[in-house]
Design a protein around this motif. Sequence first.
Motif, PDB file in Angstrom:
ATOM      1  N   ILE A 231       0.877  -1.176   0.000  1.00 42.85           N
ATOM      2  CA  ILE A 231       0.000   0.000   0.000  1.00 42.85           C
ATOM      3  C   ILE A 231       0.912   1.224   0.000  1.00 42.85           C
ATOM      4  N   PRO A 232       1.055   1.914  -1.154  1.00 45.41           N
ATOM      5  CA  PRO A 232       2.101   2.933  -1.303  1.00 45.41           C
ATOM      6  C   PRO A 232       1.944   4.115  -0.349  1.00 45.41           C
ATOM      7  N   ASN A 233       3.062   4.501   0.250  1.00 42.49           N
ATOM      8  CA  ASN A 233       3.173   5.742   1.026  1.00 42.49           C
ATOM      9  C   ASN A 233       2.193   5.833   2.189  1.00 42.49           C
ATOM     10  N   ARG A 234       1.850   4.684   2.764  1.00 43.20           N
ATOM     11  CA  ARG A 234       0.935   4.686   3.904  1.00 43.20           C
ATOM     12  C   ARG A 234       1.607   4.054   5.113  1.00 43.20           C
ATOM     13  N   ASP A 235       1.406   4.671   6.283  1.00 39.89           N
ATOM     14  CA  ASP A 235       1.901   4.092   7.520  1.00 39.89           C
ATOM     15  C   ASP A 235       0.816   3.192   8.134  1.00 39.89           C
ATOM     16  N   HIS A 236       1.053   2.731   9.352  1.00 41.61           N
ATOM     17  CA  HIS A 236       0.170   1.741   9.967  1.00 41.61           C
ATOM     18  C   HIS A 236      -1.259   2.263  10.122  1.00 41.61           C
ATOM     19  N   MET A 237      -1.394   3.514  10.508  1.00 37.56           N
ATOM     20  CA  MET A 237      -2.717   4.083  10.738  1.00 37.56           C
ATOM     21  C   MET A 237      -3.414   4.478   9.431  1.00 37.56           C
ATOM     22  N   ARG A 238      -2.665   5.041   8.504  1.00 43.76           N
ATOM     23  CA  ARG A 238      -3.288   5.615   7.314  1.00 43.76           C
ATOM     24  C   ARG A 238      -3.524   4.601   6.192  1.00 43.76           C
ATOM     25  N   ALA A 239      -3.008   3.388   6.347  1.00 45.54           N
ATOM     26  CA  ALA A 239      -3.234   2.370   5.315  1.00 45.54           C
ATOM     27  C   ALA A 239      -4.649   1.814   5.352  1.00 45.54           C
ATOM     28  N   VAL A 240      -5.311   1.944   6.493  1.00 41.31           N
ATOM     29  CA  VAL A 240      -6.570   1.220   6.724  1.00 41.31           C
ATOM     30  C   VAL A 240      -7.623   1.486   5.654  1.00 41.31           C
ATOM     31  N   GLY A 241      -7.827   2.750   5.295  1.00 41.80           N
ATOM     32  CA  GLY A 241      -8.883   3.068   4.346  1.00 41.80           C
ATOM     33  C   GLY A 241      -8.403   3.339   2.936  1.00 41.80           C
ATOM     34  N   ASP A 242      -7.168   2.982   2.638  1.00 45.56           N
ATOM     35  CA  ASP A 242      -6.565   3.332   1.352  1.00 45.56           C
ATOM     36  C   ASP A 242      -7.242   2.617   0.174  1.00 45.56           C
ATOM     37  N   LYS A 243      -7.360   3.331  -0.948  1.00 48.94           N
ATOM     38  CA  LYS A 243      -8.026   2.777  -2.132  1.00 48.94           C
ATOM     39  C   LYS A 243      -7.270   1.602  -2.722  1.00 48.94           C
ATOM     40  N   VAL A 244      -5.937   1.653  -2.684  1.00 52.18           N
ATOM     41  CA  VAL A 244      -5.143   0.538  -3.201  1.00 52.18           C
ATOM     42  C   VAL A 244      -5.416  -0.729  -2.391  1.00 52.18           C
ATOM     43  N   TYR A 245      -5.509  -0.569  -1.089  1.00 51.36           N
ATOM     44  CA  TYR A 245      -5.841  -1.687  -0.192  1.00 51.36           C
ATOM     45  C   TYR A 245      -7.210  -2.264  -0.554  1.00 51.36           C
ATOM     46  N   LYS A 246      -8.196  -1.393  -0.695  1.00 54.59           N
ATOM     47  CA  LYS A 246      -9.546  -1.867  -0.990  1.00 54.59           C
ATOM     48  C   LYS A 246      -9.638  -2.548  -2.352  1.00 54.59           C
ATOM     49  N   THR A 247      -9.003  -1.952  -3.349  1.00 55.01           N
ATOM     50  CA  THR A 247      -9.027  -2.540  -4.690  1.00 55.01           C
ATOM     51  C   THR A 247      -8.345  -3.895  -4.697  1.00 55.01           C
ATOM     52  N   GLY A 248      -7.219  -3.991  -3.982  1.00 54.52           N
ATOM     53  CA  GLY A 248      -6.491  -5.250  -3.916  1.00 54.52           C
ATOM     54  C   GLY A 248      -7.288  -6.343  -3.227  1.00 54.52           C
ATOM     55  N   VAL A 249      -7.989  -5.974  -2.167  1.00 51.21           N
ATOM     56  CA  VAL A 249      -8.817  -6.944  -1.449  1.00 51.21           C
ATOM     57  C   VAL A 249      -9.982  -7.399  -2.319  1.00 51.21           C
ATOM     58  N   THR A 250     -10.632  -6.455  -2.990  1.00 46.56           N
ATOM     59  CA  THR A 250     -11.758  -6.797  -3.865  1.00 46.56           C
ATOM     60  C   THR A 250     -11.320  -7.758  -4.965  1.00 46.56           C
TER      61      THR A 250
END
Length: 250
Positions: free
Chosen positions: A224-243
């Motif tokens: 999840i690019p340029n995100r720390d532990h707290m800010r990764a949670v709602g990231d679009k890359v994270y959500k797209t990857g999970v979907t």
Amino acid sequence: MPSFHNGAVEIAYLDEGEGDPIVLVHGFASSKNVNWIYPTWVSDLRKDGRRVIALDNRGHGDSEKLYDAAEYEIAIMASDVIALLDHLAIERADIMGYSLGSRMTAILAREQPQRLRSAILGGIGIGLIEGGGPGENVAIALEAPSLEDVTDPVGRTFRAFAEQTRSDRRALAACLRGSRRLMTSEEAAAISVPVLIAVGTKDEIAGSAAALGKIIPGAEVLDIPNRDHMRAVGDKVYKTGVTDFLSRRQ
């Protein structure tokens, strides 16, 4: 808010939407609301045609508060997730954890693979094996009389977060002390369910996602690019990857 009991412990949860079930397991000092509702995970997964289930871990959110560290041993915490599946008569589900929730999910993937269609480990990398998460400094910070009394920078971060979420700080300190057991490399290597590991590239708490990915057979790694532990949670890359990952579990 609905609840159920695992033994004597009352656990709060939500159950929304229709479709293939996914259970969301939040991180330390968080809650189903903070980790999953506010960052729109619940609504986004529902729009994707999922039945979304999320619990408040024991000691957190609307669930029962316990003050004995032994009540928070990681396998005991993970058993709350299985008890929830049993309560809802769900035989198998995808399970996504974040941070402490991922430690719980990894335990289930190792010990009860028949209940998991897949495991998504958010906010945890090689720290699953080589790091115990927040240390005693954080527990001491949680128990301090006030935030002003906390000088340790990591302790201050967690204390401020606990105050922001209006958490029971004494219960959190007990949870932290009780849930530190690490998974061994051998245990992680025995995980056989499909696994996605998703970690922010600036996350200094989780440890390397790639390093954990080399240990768990067939695991996929999502940076999840340029995100720390707290800010990764709602990231679009994270959500797209999970979907995308979930779409391939059909």
